[in-house]
Write a protein that holds these residues in place. Structure first.
Motif, mmCIF file in Angstrom:
data_model
loop_
_atom_site.group_PDB
_atom_site.id
_atom_site.type_symbol
_atom_site.label_atom_id
_atom_site.label_comp_id
_atom_site.label_asym_id
_atom_site.label_seq_id
_atom_site.Cartn_x
_atom_site.Cartn_y
_atom_site.Cartn_z
ATOM 1 N N GLY A 188 0.496 -4.882 5.048
ATOM 2 C CA GLY A 188 -0.223 -4.231 3.965
ATOM 3 C C GLY A 188 0.052 -4.931 2.652
ATOM 4 N N ILE A 189 -0.998 -5.108 1.873
ATOM 5 C CA ILE A 189 -0.861 -5.733 0.549
ATOM 6 C C ILE A 189 -1.464 -4.780 -0.464
ATOM 7 C CG2 ILE A 189 -1.563 -7.632 -0.918
ATOM 8 C CD1 ILE A 189 -0.922 -9.448 1.182
ATOM 9 N N ARG A 190 -0.622 -4.314 -1.392
ATOM 10 C CA ARG A 190 -1.094 -3.378 -2.410
ATOM 11 C C ARG A 190 -1.642 -4.095 -3.623
ATOM 12 N NH1 ARG A 190 4.571 -0.934 -1.505
ATOM 13 N NH2 ARG A 190 4.923 -2.878 -2.556
ATOM 14 N N ALA A 191 -1.003 -5.178 -3.995
ATOM 15 C CA ALA A 191 -1.378 -5.883 -5.221
ATOM 16 C C ALA A 191 -1.093 -7.370 -5.050
ATOM 17 C CB ALA A 191 -0.577 -5.325 -6.399
ATOM 18 N N VAL A 192 -1.568 -8.160 -5.985
ATOM 19 C CA VAL A 192 -1.346 -9.601 -5.941
ATOM 20 C C VAL A 192 0.141 -9.912 -5.886
ATOM 21 C CG1 VAL A 192 -1.686 -11.762 -7.216
ATOM 22 C CG2 VAL A 192 -3.511 -10.067 -7.125
ATOM 23 N N VAL A 223 -2.433 -10.619 9.825
ATOM 24 C CA VAL A 223 -3.633 -10.110 9.162
ATOM 25 C C VAL A 223 -3.176 -9.232 8.004
ATOM 26 C CG1 VAL A 223 -5.631 -8.589 9.417
ATOM 27 C CG2 VAL A 223 -5.051 -10.199 11.241
ATOM 28 N N PHE A 224 -3.692 -9.522 6.814
ATOM 29 C CA PHE A 224 -3.385 -8.728 5.633
ATOM 30 C C PHE A 224 -4.441 -7.649 5.475
ATOM 31 C CE2 PHE A 224 -1.712 -13.021 4.435
ATOM 32 C CZ PHE A 224 -0.372 -12.687 4.521
ATOM 33 N N MET A 225 -3.991 -6.435 5.227
ATOM 34 C CA MET A 225 -4.916 -5.322 5.003
ATOM 35 C C MET A 225 -4.548 -4.645 3.696
ATOM 36 S SD MET A 225 -5.291 -3.661 8.786
ATOM 37 C CE MET A 225 -7.045 -3.644 9.081
ATOM 38 N N THR A 226 -5.555 -4.163 3.006
ATOM 39 C CA THR A 226 -5.322 -3.444 1.756
ATOM 40 C C THR A 226 -5.610 -1.966 1.966
ATOM 41 O OG1 THR A 226 -7.590 -3.875 1.039
ATOM 42 C CG2 THR A 226 -5.896 -5.427 0.313
ATOM 43 N N SER A 232 -2.901 2.106 -3.817
ATOM 44 C CA SER A 232 -2.546 0.727 -4.155
ATOM 45 C C SER A 232 -1.256 0.611 -4.958
ATOM 46 C CB SER A 232 -3.700 0.051 -4.894
ATOM 47 O OG SER A 232 -3.955 0.706 -6.109
ATOM 48 N N PHE A 233 -0.797 1.681 -5.554
ATOM 49 C CA PHE A 233 0.443 1.669 -6.338
ATOM 50 C C PHE A 233 1.633 2.214 -5.550
ATOM 51 C CE2 PHE A 233 -1.284 5.857 -6.563
ATOM 52 C CZ PHE A 233 -0.183 6.688 -6.488
ATOM 53 N N LEU A 234 1.373 2.754 -4.379
ATOM 54 C CA LEU A 234 2.345 3.561 -3.648
ATOM 55 C C LEU A 234 3.339 2.717 -2.857
ATOM 56 C CD1 LEU A 234 3.028 6.499 -3.015
ATOM 57 C CD2 LEU A 234 1.293 6.454 -1.220
ATOM 58 N N SER A 235 4.615 3.050 -2.990
ATOM 59 C CA SER A 235 5.668 2.419 -2.188
ATOM 60 C C SER A 235 6.692 3.480 -1.818
ATOM 61 C CB SER A 235 6.344 1.294 -2.968
ATOM 62 O OG SER A 235 7.140 1.830 -4.022
ATOM 63 N N SER A 236 7.428 3.222 -0.753
ATOM 64 C CA SER A 236 8.474 4.151 -0.336
ATOM 65 C C SER A 236 9.521 4.322 -1.428
ATOM 66 C CB SER A 236 9.147 3.653 0.951
ATOM 67 O OG SER A 236 8.226 3.644 2.009
ATOM 68 N N GLY A 237 9.870 3.221 -2.094
ATOM 69 C CA GLY A 237 10.858 3.297 -3.175
ATOM 70 C C GLY A 237 10.400 4.177 -4.313
ATOM 71 N N LEU A 238 9.148 4.056 -4.684
ATOM 72 C CA LEU A 238 8.588 4.882 -5.754
ATOM 73 C C LEU A 238 8.565 6.357 -5.352
ATOM 74 C CD1 LEU A 238 7.441 4.623 -8.585
ATOM 75 C CD2 LEU A 238 5.194 4.227 -7.580
ATOM 76 N N VAL A 239 8.214 6.618 -4.100
ATOM 77 C CA VAL A 239 8.196 7.993 -3.589
ATOM 78 C C VAL A 239 9.595 8.602 -3.666
ATOM 79 C CG1 VAL A 239 8.010 9.327 -1.433
ATOM 80 C CG2 VAL A 239 6.152 7.812 -2.134
ATOM 81 N N LYS A 240 10.607 7.850 -3.253
ATOM 82 C CA LYS A 240 11.987 8.354 -3.305
ATOM 83 C C LYS A 240 12.418 8.630 -4.740
ATOM 84 C CE LYS A 240 13.504 5.029 -0.569
ATOM 85 N NZ LYS A 240 14.317 4.153 0.307
#
Length: 166
Positions: free
Chosen positions: A93-97, A120-123, A129-137
């Motif tokens: 998964g690719i959220r951003a550049v 295969v890269f998927m968006t 697009s801003f979401l990450s496990s670290g941010l959620v924690k």
């Protein structure tokens, strides 16, 4: 007549915890591939909030209704695990550049280690697009709402775990 090939992909990650962005990638991968292994990395160099078996159990709970998805824990080289499980594709998964440089480097190394496995890269949908496990924690630790960011069971487990670590 050519024999039909089963296209099996692997979606690896730490998933500490799994987010709705991860689930979006799972659903997108299932539209393209016949089956998918969500591979939970047991990485001793990363400090995780949940153990690999706990992360695997949470993922199983939230993907249980999706057919052709299995969840497995792996340790070691991803390409070895993918090859052993007859996976022809690694999903990333690719959220951003900003994600691309690291992911591209990993894809090239994986290709060098095993040329039979593609990456295969998927968006995800834009809302993730801003979401990450670290941010959620971090949001959870600071008392913020996780509604729409993670499945309800993940939110509950995350709140309980963070309460135990205080």
């Amino acid at each position: 007549m050519e024999k039909a090939r089963i296209r099996r992909a692997i979606y690896p990650g730490t998933f500490d915890p799994i987010t709705n962005g991860h689930l979006d990638i799972v659903d997108r991968a299932l539209q393209v591939f016949d089956s998918l292994i969500v591979a939970v990395a047991q990485n001793s160099s990363k400090s995780t909030l949940f153990t690999a078996p706990e992360r695997s159990a949470l993922i199983n709970e939230v993907v249980g209704d999706r057919q052709n998805v299995t969840v497995e824990i792996f340790k070691g080289l991803l390409v070895d695990f993918a090859f052993k499980n007859k996976c022809c594709v690694i999903i990333r998964g690719i959220r951003a550049v900003s994600d691309f440089e690291y992911e591209f480097q990993m894809a090239l190394m994986n290709r060098r280690l095993n040329q039979e496995i593609e990456t295969v890269f998927m968006t995800p949908q834009e809302e993730y697009s801003f979401l990450s496990s670290g941010l959620v924690k971090e949001v959870c630790a600071l008392g913020g709402s996780l509604k729409g960011l993670v499945p309800d069971i993940v939110e509950k487990e995350l709140i309980q775990r963070l309460a135990q670590t205080r």
